[in-house]
Design a protein around this motif. Structure first.
Motif, PDB file in Angstrom:
ATOM      1  N   PHE A  58      25.069  29.475  67.325  1.00  0.00           N
ATOM      2  CA  PHE A  58      25.143  30.882  67.733  1.00  0.00           C
ATOM      3  C   PHE A  58      24.713  31.828  66.601  1.00  0.00           C
ATOM      4  CE2 PHE A  58      28.544  34.375  67.960  1.00  0.00           C
ATOM      5  CZ  PHE A  58      27.702  35.283  68.582  1.00  0.00           C
ATOM      6  N   ILE A  59      25.451  31.835  65.512  1.00  0.00           N
ATOM      7  CA  ILE A  59      25.145  32.817  64.449  1.00  0.00           C
ATOM      8  C   ILE A  59      23.893  32.391  63.687  1.00  0.00           C
ATOM      9  CG2 ILE A  59      26.041  34.084  62.468  1.00  0.00           C
ATOM     10  CD1 ILE A  59      28.876  33.350  63.429  1.00  0.00           C
ATOM     11  N   GLY A  60      23.787  31.075  63.408  1.00  0.00           N
ATOM     12  CA  GLY A  60      22.638  30.582  62.652  1.00  0.00           C
ATOM     13  C   GLY A  60      21.320  30.912  63.339  1.00  0.00           C
ATOM     14  N   LEU A  84      17.933  23.238  59.151  1.00  0.00           N
ATOM     15  CA  LEU A  84      18.508  21.892  59.298  1.00  0.00           C
ATOM     16  C   LEU A  84      19.716  21.961  60.225  1.00  0.00           C
ATOM     17  CD1 LEU A  84      18.917  18.890  58.458  1.00  0.00           C
ATOM     18  CD2 LEU A  84      20.286  19.744  56.527  1.00  0.00           C
ATOM     19  N   ASP A  85      19.644  21.274  61.343  1.00  0.00           N
ATOM     20  CA  ASP A  85      20.752  21.324  62.307  1.00  0.00           C
ATOM     21  C   ASP A  85      20.885  19.952  62.958  1.00  0.00           C
ATOM     22  OD1 ASP A  85      22.192  23.891  64.072  1.00  0.00           O
ATOM     23  OD2 ASP A  85      22.235  21.858  64.885  1.00  0.00           O
ATOM     24  N   LYS A  86      22.121  19.527  63.121  1.00  0.00           N
ATOM     25  CA  LYS A  86      22.386  18.209  63.710  1.00  0.00           C
ATOM     26  C   LYS A  86      22.185  18.219  65.226  1.00  0.00           C
ATOM     27  CE  LYS A  86      26.182  14.857  63.671  1.00  0.00           C
ATOM     28  NZ  LYS A  86      27.574  14.636  63.232  1.00  0.00           N
ATOM     29  N   GLU A 123      31.618  22.584  62.548  1.00  0.00           N
ATOM     30  CA  GLU A 123      32.309  22.538  63.830  1.00  0.00           C
ATOM     31  C   GLU A 123      33.112  23.825  63.872  1.00  0.00           C
ATOM     32  OE1 GLU A 123      32.170  20.511  66.343  1.00  0.00           O
ATOM     33  OE2 GLU A 123      30.771  19.103  65.417  1.00  0.00           O
ATOM     34  N   SER A 124      33.028  24.569  64.999  1.00  0.00           N
ATOM     35  CA  SER A 124      33.513  25.950  64.936  1.00  0.00           C
ATOM     36  C   SER A 124      34.540  26.338  66.002  1.00  0.00           C
ATOM     37  CB  SER A 124      32.312  26.891  65.054  1.00  0.00           C
ATOM     38  OG  SER A 124      31.802  26.859  66.378  1.00  0.00           O
ATOM     39  N   HIS A 125      34.898  25.428  66.893  1.00  0.00           N
ATOM     40  CA  HIS A 125      35.755  25.853  68.002  1.00  0.00           C
ATOM     41  C   HIS A 125      37.209  25.403  67.793  1.00  0.00           C
ATOM     42  CE1 HIS A 125      36.706  27.431  71.827  1.00  0.00           C
ATOM     43  NE2 HIS A 125      36.861  26.281  72.434  1.00  0.00           N
ATOM     44  N   PRO A 170      43.514  23.256  62.557  1.00  0.00           N
ATOM     45  CA  PRO A 170      42.632  22.287  61.878  1.00  0.00           C
ATOM     46  C   PRO A 170      41.276  22.915  61.542  1.00  0.00           C
ATOM     47  CG  PRO A 170      43.782  21.226  63.689  1.00  0.00           C
ATOM     48  CD  PRO A 170      44.110  22.699  63.787  1.00  0.00           C
ATOM     49  N   TYR A 171      40.754  23.772  62.434  1.00  0.00           N
ATOM     50  CA  TYR A 171      39.477  24.442  62.145  1.00  0.00           C
ATOM     51  C   TYR A 171      39.599  25.295  60.881  1.00  0.00           C
ATOM     52  CZ  TYR A 171      36.015  28.219  62.313  1.00  0.00           C
ATOM     53  OH  TYR A 171      35.049  29.133  61.970  1.00  0.00           O
ATOM     54  N   SER A 172      40.591  26.197  60.865  1.00  0.00           N
ATOM     55  CA  SER A 172      40.650  27.116  59.713  1.00  0.00           C
ATOM     56  C   SER A 172      40.993  26.371  58.429  1.00  0.00           C
ATOM     57  CB  SER A 172      41.618  28.270  59.978  1.00  0.00           C
ATOM     58  OG  SER A 172      42.892  27.810  60.319  1.00  0.00           O
ATOM     59  N   SER A 204      39.972  23.354  57.720  1.00  0.00           N
ATOM     60  CA  SER A 204      38.746  22.698  57.236  1.00  0.00           C
ATOM     61  C   SER A 204      37.796  23.725  56.621  1.00  0.00           C
ATOM     62  CB  SER A 204      38.065  21.923  58.379  1.00  0.00           C
ATOM     63  OG  SER A 204      37.580  22.803  59.366  1.00  0.00           O
ATOM     64  N   LYS A 205      37.758  24.933  57.183  1.00  0.00           N
ATOM     65  CA  LYS A 205      36.914  25.981  56.587  1.00  0.00           C
ATOM     66  C   LYS A 205      37.505  26.417  55.240  1.00  0.00           C
ATOM     67  CE  LYS A 205      33.717  27.800  57.954  1.00  0.00           C
ATOM     68  NZ  LYS A 205      32.261  27.452  57.851  1.00  0.00           N
ATOM     69  N   ALA A 206      38.834  26.520  55.171  1.00  0.00           N
ATOM     70  CA  ALA A 206      39.470  26.898  53.897  1.00  0.00           C
ATOM     71  C   ALA A 206      39.131  25.863  52.831  1.00  0.00           C
ATOM     72  CB  ALA A 206      40.983  27.001  54.094  1.00  0.00           C
TER      73      ALA A 206
HETATM   74  P1  NAD Z   1      28.270  27.121  66.377  1.00  0.00           P
HETATM   75  O1  NAD Z   1      29.269  26.077  66.723  1.00  0.00           O
HETATM   76  O2  NAD Z   1      27.669  27.953  67.458  1.00  0.00           O
HETATM   77  O3  NAD Z   1      27.037  26.467  65.590  1.00  0.00           O
HETATM   78  C1  NAD Z   1      27.203  25.495  64.604  1.00  0.00           C
HETATM   79  C2  NAD Z   1      25.857  24.826  64.396  1.00  0.00           C
HETATM   80  O4  NAD Z   1      26.023  23.848  63.355  1.00  0.00           O
HETATM   81  C3  NAD Z   1      25.357  24.080  65.625  1.00  0.00           C
HETATM   82  O5  NAD Z   1      23.989  24.373  65.826  1.00  0.00           O
HETATM   83  C4  NAD Z   1      25.551  22.619  65.287  1.00  0.00           C
HETATM   84  O6  NAD Z   1      24.590  21.761  65.888  1.00  0.00           O
HETATM   85  C5  NAD Z   1      25.405  22.646  63.768  1.00  0.00           C
HETATM   86  N1  NAD Z   1      26.098  21.529  63.102  1.00  0.00           N
HETATM   87  C6  NAD Z   1      27.355  21.074  63.355  1.00  0.00           C
HETATM   88  N2  NAD Z   1      27.632  20.039  62.545  1.00  0.00           N
HETATM   89  C7  NAD Z   1      26.538  19.844  61.753  1.00  0.00           C
HETATM   90  C8  NAD Z   1      26.221  18.940  60.713  1.00  0.00           C
HETATM   91  N3  NAD Z   1      27.095  18.001  60.326  1.00  0.00           N
HETATM   92  N4  NAD Z   1      25.017  19.030  60.113  1.00  0.00           N
HETATM   93  C9  NAD Z   1      24.110  19.968  60.516  1.00  0.00           C
HETATM   94  N5  NAD Z   1      24.357  20.846  61.509  1.00  0.00           N
HETATM   95  C10 NAD Z   1      25.562  20.792  62.119  1.00  0.00           C
HETATM   96  O7  NAD Z   1      28.978  28.034  65.280  1.00  0.00           O
HETATM   97  P2  NAD Z   1      28.788  29.584  64.957  1.00  0.00           P
HETATM   98  O8  NAD Z   1      29.740  30.355  65.787  1.00  0.00           O
HETATM   99  O9  NAD Z   1      27.351  29.909  64.976  1.00  0.00           O
HETATM  100  O10 NAD Z   1      29.318  29.630  63.459  1.00  0.00           O
HETATM  101  C11 NAD Z   1      28.453  29.417  62.350  1.00  0.00           C
HETATM  102  C12 NAD Z   1      29.253  29.508  61.079  1.00  0.00           C
HETATM  103  O11 NAD Z   1      29.883  30.784  60.978  1.00  0.00           O
HETATM  104  C13 NAD Z   1      30.380  28.474  60.993  1.00  0.00           C
HETATM  105  O12 NAD Z   1      30.439  28.009  59.677  1.00  0.00           O
HETATM  106  C14 NAD Z   1      31.625  29.265  61.341  1.00  0.00           C
HETATM  107  O13 NAD Z   1      32.750  28.721  60.720  1.00  0.00           O
HETATM  108  C15 NAD Z   1      31.278  30.623  60.803  1.00  0.00           C
HETATM  109  N6  NAD Z   1      31.931  31.766  61.471  1.00  0.00           N
HETATM  110  C16 NAD Z   1      31.864  31.888  62.834  1.00  0.00           C
HETATM  111  C17 NAD Z   1      32.444  33.003  63.433  1.00  0.00           C
HETATM  112  C18 NAD Z   1      32.353  33.228  64.928  1.00  0.00           C
HETATM  113  O14 NAD Z   1      32.960  34.161  65.441  1.00  0.00           O
HETATM  114  N7  NAD Z   1      31.591  32.425  65.674  1.00  0.00           N
HETATM  115  C19 NAD Z   1      33.089  33.964  62.653  1.00  0.00           C
HETATM  116  C20 NAD Z   1      33.120  33.797  61.268  1.00  0.00           C
HETATM  117  C21 NAD Z   1      32.532  32.695  60.694  1.00  0.00           C
END
Ligand code: NAD
Length: 353
Positions: free
Chosen positions: A10-12, A30-32, A82-84, A157-159, A161-163
């Motif tokens: 999403f954000i990337g 680079l995306d998995k 992983e973001s959810h 667990p999400y937060s 892992s981010k921390a």
């Molecule tokens: P998302 O889940 O939409 O996208 C994550 C992307 O990372 C996906 O394209 C996935 O294929 C890729 N990915 C996952 N594991 C991978 C790996 N091992 N190697 C390479 N690529 C991999 O997430 P998002 O909402 O776009 O969030 C992006 C970043 O911003 C995350 O680090 C998240 O913690 C952070 N963030 C998100 C929000 C939000 O509201 N969505 C807010 C603050 C911070």
């Protein structure tokens, strides 16, 4: 050249599209391509020589070494995660693997690459780690908003892992001198958001005539930022952020979840009224709260405003209207991310690599 990880999410993806639209520097992406990565997010830059897509894992050291050696990026922006939160509750393992181990491997590859750079390039190099406000834990209704000085108190667990990843980034700066920057942002919303998250889920379910599930009493408060404003903040921090610093990024839009859902329903009532003339609000259904659900997040974004002059361009009203309109205009995108056909297509596309 910059290297972006997680740039099909999403954000990337919003960041990559924004990057290509706003300059001439190329990007390696680079995306998995997990369930959250979607190549269709990048349709408009497919074939553009300034966008090089590579399917792969940030935990794959050999691949990282190869990409760094081949493309010689001046910066890495790490979105991959992983973001959810709900998925992290049901299956935390992937979160540890990607968010913690993956970030560690990326940091190590970056460190070795950076250490071998000639002095002038070494000085210019940046590693920007994209993180979340959820690392700070939860606030009561009267607590001040999270500043960069708040203690880390992750609850899911999400937060957690981010921390952990934020701490690794900090340590790689402190111990090895790697030129890092960290951003901690509030909830993003906007185009290309996977429909497991609150706002797109509500839009998609409403249009499909399904229930709009609201956790608990719906009074959990979040700060909301339009995704392209997050992208502009990241660009600004990359450009001018002080090394080793963290910057909180937010939209000054604290709102309870139920208000968000009501706003989405009201916009849909206006833009795509239901055939029976009833409001989409009649589809709201309260469901059992998420375990350990944080009550309130709020971001104090004064540091990035003061030091770097960044401010969001959208208000919540303008951003949410654009978002709802985007989902109405892009039903085929929604259908693709919901269908197994999309995943099979991706498998076929990249099997040969
Ligand atoms: P998302 O889940 O939409 O996208 C994550 C992307 O990372 C996906 O394209 C996935 O294929 C890729 N990915 C996952 N594991 C991978 C790996 N091992 N190697 C390479 N690529 C991999 O997430 P998002 O909402 O776009 O969030 C992006 C970043 O911003 C995350 O680090 C998240 O913690 C952070 N963030 C998100 C929000 C939000 O509201 N969505 C807010 C603050 C911070």
């Amino acid at each position: 050249m910059i290297l972006v990880t997680g740039g099909a999410g999403f954000i990337g993806a919003n960041f990559v599209l924004d990057w290509i639209a706003n300059g001439d520097e190329p990007v390696v992406n680079l995306d998995k391509l997990t369930y959250a990565g979607n190549l269709h997010n990048l349709d408009s830059v497919q074939g553009n020589p300034r966008h090089i897509f590579v399917q792969g894992d940030i935990g794959d050291t050999a691949l990282l070494e190869r990409l760094l050696a081949e493309h010689q990026p001046r910066a890495i922006v790490n979105f991959a995660a992983e973001s959810h939160v709900d998925r992290s509750i049901h299956g935390p393992e992937d979160f540890i693997q990607t968010n913690v181990v993956g970030t560690f491997r990326l940091l190590e590859a970056a460190r070795q690459y950076w250490q071998a750079l000639p002095a002038i390039k070494k000085e210019a190099f940046r590693f920007l780690h994209v993180s979340t406000d959820e690392v700070y834990g939860t606030l009561s209704a009267t607590d001040p908003a999270f500043s960069e000085d708040n203690r880390y108190e992750p609850n899911s667990p999400y937060s957690a892992s981010k921390a952990a990843s934020d701490h690794l980034v900090r340590a790689w700066h402190h111990t090895y001198g790697l030129p890092v920057l960290t951003t901690n942002c509030s909830n993003n919303y906007g185009p290309l958001h996977f429909p497991e998250k609150l706002i797109p889920l509500m839009i998609v379910n409403a249009l499909a005539g399904k229930n709009l599930p609201v956790y608990g009493d719906g009074m959990q408060v979040r700060d909301w930022l339009y995704v392209r404003d997050h992208c502009s903040a990241i660009r600004r921090v990359l450009e001018a952020g002080r090394l080793g610093e963290t910057y909180n990024v937010g939209g000054w839009n604290e709102k309870p979840n139920i208000e968000i859902v009501n706003t989405v329903c009201a916009l849909l009532d206006e833009l795509r009224p239901r055939a029976d003339g009833q409001s989409y609000k009649t589809q709201i259904a309260y469901v059992t709260d998420r375990p350990g659900h944080d009550r309130r997040y709020a971001i104090d974004a004064r540091k990035i405003e003061r030091e770097l002059g960044w401010k969001p361009a959208e208000t919540f009203d303008t951003g949410i209207r654009k978002t709802v309109q985007w989902y109405l205009d892009n039903p085929e995108w929604v259908a693709q991310v919901q269908s197994g056909a999309y995943r099979e297509w991706v498998q076929k596309q990249y099997q040969a690599d």
